[in-house]
Motif scaffolding. Structure first.
Motif, PDB file in Angstrom:
ATOM      1  N   VAL A  84       0.834  -1.215   0.000  1.00  0.00           N
ATOM      2  CA  VAL A  84       0.000   0.000   0.000  1.00  0.00           C
ATOM      3  C   VAL A  84       0.863   1.256   0.000  1.00  0.00           C
ATOM      4  O   VAL A  84       0.524   2.265  -0.636  1.00  0.00           O
ATOM      5  N   ARG A  85       1.998   1.201   0.691  1.00  0.00           N
ATOM      6  CA  ARG A  85       2.900   2.355   0.709  1.00  0.00           C
ATOM      7  C   ARG A  85       3.530   2.564  -0.664  1.00  0.00           C
ATOM      8  O   ARG A  85       3.668   3.705  -1.135  1.00  0.00           O
ATOM      9  N   LEU A  86       3.919   1.487  -1.319  1.00  0.00           N
ATOM     10  CA  LEU A  86       4.503   1.588  -2.658  1.00  0.00           C
ATOM     11  C   LEU A  86       3.512   2.211  -3.633  1.00  0.00           C
ATOM     12  O   LEU A  86       3.854   3.130  -4.383  1.00  0.00           O
ATOM     13  N   ILE A  87       2.273   1.722  -3.626  1.00  0.00           N
ATOM     14  CA  ILE A  87       1.279   2.261  -4.543  1.00  0.00           C
ATOM     15  C   ILE A  87       1.015   3.739  -4.248  1.00  0.00           C
ATOM     16  O   ILE A  87       0.939   4.562  -5.167  1.00  0.00           O
ATOM     17  N   ARG A  88       0.879   4.080  -2.960  1.00  0.00           N
ATOM     18  CA  ARG A  88       0.610   5.468  -2.590  1.00  0.00           C
ATOM     19  C   ARG A  88       1.711   6.403  -3.083  1.00  0.00           C
ATOM     20  O   ARG A  88       1.446   7.424  -3.724  1.00  0.00           O
ATOM     21  N   ARG A  89       2.950   6.052  -2.803  1.00  0.00           N
ATOM     22  CA  ARG A  89       4.046   6.940  -3.188  1.00  0.00           C
ATOM     23  C   ARG A  89       4.274   6.932  -4.697  1.00  0.00           C
ATOM     24  O   ARG A  89       4.654   7.946  -5.284  1.00  0.00           O
ATOM     25  N   PHE A  90       4.010   5.802  -5.350  1.00  0.00           N
ATOM     26  CA  PHE A  90       4.090   5.773  -6.812  1.00  0.00           C
ATOM     27  C   PHE A  90       3.087   6.752  -7.398  1.00  0.00           C
ATOM     28  O   PHE A  90       3.419   7.541  -8.304  1.00  0.00           O
ATOM     29  N   GLU A  91       1.861   6.719  -6.909  1.00  0.00           N
ATOM     30  CA  GLU A  91       0.824   7.606  -7.431  1.00  0.00           C
ATOM     31  C   GLU A  91       1.164   9.071  -7.157  1.00  0.00           C
ATOM     32  O   GLU A  91       0.955   9.929  -8.028  1.00  0.00           O
ATOM     33  N   GLU A  92       1.664   9.357  -5.987  1.00  0.00           N
ATOM     34  CA  GLU A  92       2.021  10.734  -5.665  1.00  0.00           C
ATOM     35  C   GLU A  92       3.159  11.232  -6.550  1.00  0.00           C
ATOM     36  O   GLU A  92       3.145  12.384  -7.011  1.00  0.00           O
ATOM     37  N   VAL A 117      -7.393  -2.210  -1.638  1.00  0.00           N
ATOM     38  CA  VAL A 117      -8.082  -3.222  -2.443  1.00  0.00           C
ATOM     39  C   VAL A 117      -7.075  -4.035  -3.261  1.00  0.00           C
ATOM     40  O   VAL A 117      -7.039  -5.264  -3.185  1.00  0.00           O
ATOM     41  N   ALA A 118      -6.261  -3.342  -4.034  1.00  0.00           N
ATOM     42  CA  ALA A 118      -5.272  -4.046  -4.865  1.00  0.00           C
ATOM     43  C   ALA A 118      -4.312  -4.854  -4.013  1.00  0.00           C
ATOM     44  O   ALA A 118      -4.003  -6.011  -4.324  1.00  0.00           O
ATOM     45  N   ALA A 119      -3.832  -4.251  -2.916  1.00  0.00           N
ATOM     46  CA  ALA A 119      -2.861  -4.940  -2.058  1.00  0.00           C
ATOM     47  C   ALA A 119      -3.477  -6.170  -1.416  1.00  0.00           C
ATOM     48  O   ALA A 119      -2.876  -7.258  -1.407  1.00  0.00           O
ATOM     49  N   GLY A 120      -4.683  -6.030  -0.871  1.00  0.00           N
ATOM     50  CA  GLY A 120      -5.311  -7.139  -0.176  1.00  0.00           C
ATOM     51  C   GLY A 120      -5.663  -8.292  -1.084  1.00  0.00           C
ATOM     52  O   GLY A 120      -5.465  -9.465  -0.741  1.00  0.00           O
ATOM     53  N   VAL A 121      -6.167  -7.995  -2.270  1.00  0.00           N
ATOM     54  CA  VAL A 121      -6.537  -9.051  -3.204  1.00  0.00           C
ATOM     55  C   VAL A 121      -5.298  -9.755  -3.746  1.00  0.00           C
ATOM     56  O   VAL A 121      -5.198 -10.989  -3.704  1.00  0.00           O
ATOM     57  N   CYS A 122      -4.337  -8.988  -4.236  1.00  0.00           N
ATOM     58  CA  CYS A 122      -3.174  -9.587  -4.896  1.00  0.00           C
ATOM     59  C   CYS A 122      -2.250 -10.315  -3.927  1.00  0.00           C
ATOM     60  O   CYS A 122      -1.419 -11.122  -4.358  1.00  0.00           O
ATOM     61  N   ARG A 156      -7.937   3.054 -14.036  1.00  0.00           N
ATOM     62  CA  ARG A 156      -7.292   3.453 -12.788  1.00  0.00           C
ATOM     63  C   ARG A 156      -6.496   2.249 -12.279  1.00  0.00           C
ATOM     64  O   ARG A 156      -6.724   1.747 -11.188  1.00  0.00           O
ATOM     65  N   GLY A 157      -5.560   1.787 -13.106  1.00  0.00           N
ATOM     66  CA  GLY A 157      -4.987   0.465 -12.884  1.00  0.00           C
ATOM     67  C   GLY A 157      -3.579   0.364 -12.355  1.00  0.00           C
ATOM     68  O   GLY A 157      -3.055  -0.751 -12.216  1.00  0.00           O
ATOM     69  N   HIS A 158      -2.911   1.487 -12.049  1.00  0.00           N
ATOM     70  CA  HIS A 158      -1.516   1.390 -11.597  1.00  0.00           C
ATOM     71  C   HIS A 158      -1.383   0.492 -10.358  1.00  0.00           C
ATOM     72  O   HIS A 158      -0.439  -0.278 -10.237  1.00  0.00           O
ATOM     73  N   GLY A 159      -2.333   0.635  -9.431  1.00  0.00           N
ATOM     74  CA  GLY A 159      -2.260  -0.142  -8.195  1.00  0.00           C
ATOM     75  C   GLY A 159      -2.350  -1.626  -8.448  1.00  0.00           C
ATOM     76  O   GLY A 159      -1.646  -2.421  -7.813  1.00  0.00           O
ATOM     77  N   HIS A 160      -3.198  -2.038  -9.381  1.00  0.00           N
ATOM     78  CA  HIS A 160      -3.334  -3.460  -9.705  1.00  0.00           C
ATOM     79  C   HIS A 160      -2.037  -4.003 -10.289  1.00  0.00           C
ATOM     80  O   HIS A 160      -1.592  -5.102  -9.944  1.00  0.00           O
ATOM     81  N   VAL A 161      -1.441  -3.231 -11.186  1.00  0.00           N
ATOM     82  CA  VAL A 161      -0.208  -3.657 -11.852  1.00  0.00           C
ATOM     83  C   VAL A 161       0.928  -3.797 -10.839  1.00  0.00           C
ATOM     84  O   VAL A 161       1.666  -4.789 -10.827  1.00  0.00           O
ATOM     85  N   LEU A 162       1.068  -2.822  -9.962  1.00  0.00           N
ATOM     86  CA  LEU A 162       2.138  -2.853  -8.963  1.00  0.00           C
ATOM     87  C   LEU A 162       1.910  -3.945  -7.925  1.00  0.00           C
ATOM     88  O   LEU A 162       2.851  -4.643  -7.527  1.00  0.00           O
ATOM     89  N   ALA A 163       0.661  -4.100  -7.464  1.00  0.00           N
ATOM     90  CA  ALA A 163       0.374  -5.106  -6.445  1.00  0.00           C
ATOM     91  C   ALA A 163       0.628  -6.510  -6.958  1.00  0.00           C
ATOM     92  O   ALA A 163       0.972  -7.411  -6.183  1.00  0.00           O
ATOM     93  N   LYS A 164       0.494  -6.722  -8.263  1.00  0.00           N
ATOM     94  CA  LYS A 164       0.739  -8.049  -8.844  1.00  0.00           C
ATOM     95  C   LYS A 164       2.221  -8.305  -9.056  1.00  0.00           C
ATOM     96  O   LYS A 164       2.618  -9.435  -9.346  1.00  0.00           O
ATOM     97  N   HIS A 173      -5.356   8.709 -14.076  1.00  0.00           N
ATOM     98  CA  HIS A 173      -6.465   8.517 -13.145  1.00  0.00           C
ATOM     99  C   HIS A 173      -5.852   8.025 -11.832  1.00  0.00           C
ATOM    100  O   HIS A 173      -5.500   6.844 -11.714  1.00  0.00           O
ATOM    101  N   PRO A 174      -5.697   8.870 -10.827  1.00  0.00           N
ATOM    102  CA  PRO A 174      -4.991   8.473  -9.600  1.00  0.00           C
ATOM    103  C   PRO A 174      -5.737   7.395  -8.810  1.00  0.00           C
ATOM    104  O   PRO A 174      -6.972   7.418  -8.717  1.00  0.00           O
ATOM    105  N   TYR A 175      -4.972   6.477  -8.244  1.00  0.00           N
ATOM    106  CA  TYR A 175      -5.506   5.381  -7.434  1.00  0.00           C
ATOM    107  C   TYR A 175      -5.437   5.713  -5.941  1.00  0.00           C
ATOM    108  O   TYR A 175      -5.690   4.859  -5.102  1.00  0.00           O
TER     109      TYR A 175
END
Length: 335
Positions: free
Chosen positions: A24-32, A56-61, A75-83, A48-50
């Motif tokens: 979750v921290r990686l996705i947050r800072r990536f988006e920022e 959601v992405a972190a917990g599922v993946c 709005r898919g950056h989080g899905h890609v990174l979490a995988k 489209h910021p996540y």
């Protein structure tokens, strides 16, 4: 990866506290950082910021293996990174560089990485459900123990393509998990103004087991997704998760200039009061949290540097990869 004597993944390796916080921290800072690059002009066209939906992405993946499949949204950056995609190559893709995941051709809304099972973000609302269902069915026909996850927003539940995917997945017991990220808004329209009945009832009508979960809590998402993923892998067919989440930022960074004003300051403040990064971080010891945050900052500093130092694609190859056969359009065809 730590494995128990029974061959089952441990809690930590399946996305326990440290791993979930790192994601979750990686996705947050990536988006920022990506938003910063939009403002500097290094990412052209916006994103489209996540922000706010990281849990959601972190917990599922956290429940998926390298051979499992993910399809996402615009709005898919989080899905890609979490995988598990490389943040540096993902950032380069957003910047339109030749070193990007798709050589700068996919950009923010179409990033894919088949090497880690990401079959693509998708700009067409609801379309990725059919891709995930078809891919999971094909893998299972080949005897491969694969589960597919399709992420989509609340705006997709009225799309025929997604409902057709529900029908086929239920009929053929396809190992796919449908994950609705219900952030309350379809662009600027409230869910209550667009969706009749309930979202989970859409899937239940096809006989698909459904559950609603707090999408702001990565642990809650991980637990609910584990049940759905294990069910799919056991051959019991599809499941549906509705994750109630919050979009902290604009639908698109265009709004930073347009100031559409469809959400009040008070509503935005309420949305941000339950931050998945803070919720998961509070479960960690301070030193562990600070160590992860330092690692993420270093990783993203390197990712941004890699992206900005990478070359743009050569225009000579603009028509490469249009056809699987290698066929190129005829000169003068207007294509």
């Amino acid at each position: 990866m730590t494995v128990s004597t029974r061959g089952e993944q441990t809690y930590e390796s399946r996305g326990g506290g440290l791993a979930l916080y790192r994601t979750v921290r990686l996705i947050r800072r990536f988006e920022e950082r990506a938003v910063e690059l939009v403002r500097s002009g290094d990412i052209v066209g916006g994103i489209h910021p996540y922000l706010g939906q990281e849990g959601v992405a972190a917990g599922v993946c956290a429940n998926l293996g390298p051979d499992d499949i993910v399809t996402g949204t615009h709005r898919g950056h989080g899905h890609v990174l979490a995988k598990g995609a490389d943040p540096a190559r993902m950032m380069a893709e957003l910047c339109g560089r030749a070193t990007g995941l798709n050589r700068g051709r996919g950009g923010s809304m179409h990033a894919a990485d088949f090497g880690v099972g990401v079959f693509g973000a998708n700009a067409i609302v609801g379309a990725a459900g059919s891709i995930a269902t078809g891919a999971a069915w094909a893998r299972r026909r080949l005897g491969v123990d694969t589960v597919a996850v399709n992420f989509f927003g609340d705006g997709a539940v009225n799309e025929g393509m997604l409902l057709e995917a529900f029908n086929l997945a239920a009929l053929w017991r396809v190992p796919v998990v449908f994950v609705c990220e219900n952030n309350g808004w379809a662009t600027t329209m409230r869910v209550s103004d667009a969706v009749a009945g309930s979202i989970t009832a859409r899937a239940e009508a096809f006989g698909i087991p459904s559950a609603t979960v707090d999408g702001q809590d990565p642990e809650a998402v991980r637990a609910a997704a584990r049940v759905a993923v294990d069910r799919a892998r056991a051959g019991d067919g599809p499941s549906f998760l509705e994750c109630h989440t919050e979009r902290f930022d604009a639908h698109h960074t265009f709004e930073h200039r347009a100031r559409l004003g469809y959400r009040s300051a008070e509503e935005l403040e309420r949305a941000r009061s339950r931050d998945p990064v803070d919720i998961q971080g509070a479960r960690l010891a301070r030193l562990d949290r600070e160590r992860i945050e330092h690692e993420v900052e270093t990783l993203l500093a390197d990712a941004v540097a890699f992206a900005l130092e990478s070359p743009y694609p050569d225009p000579v190859g603009a028509l490469d990869d249009l056809y699987a056969s290698g066929l190129r359009p005829r000169q003068g065809s207007g294509v």
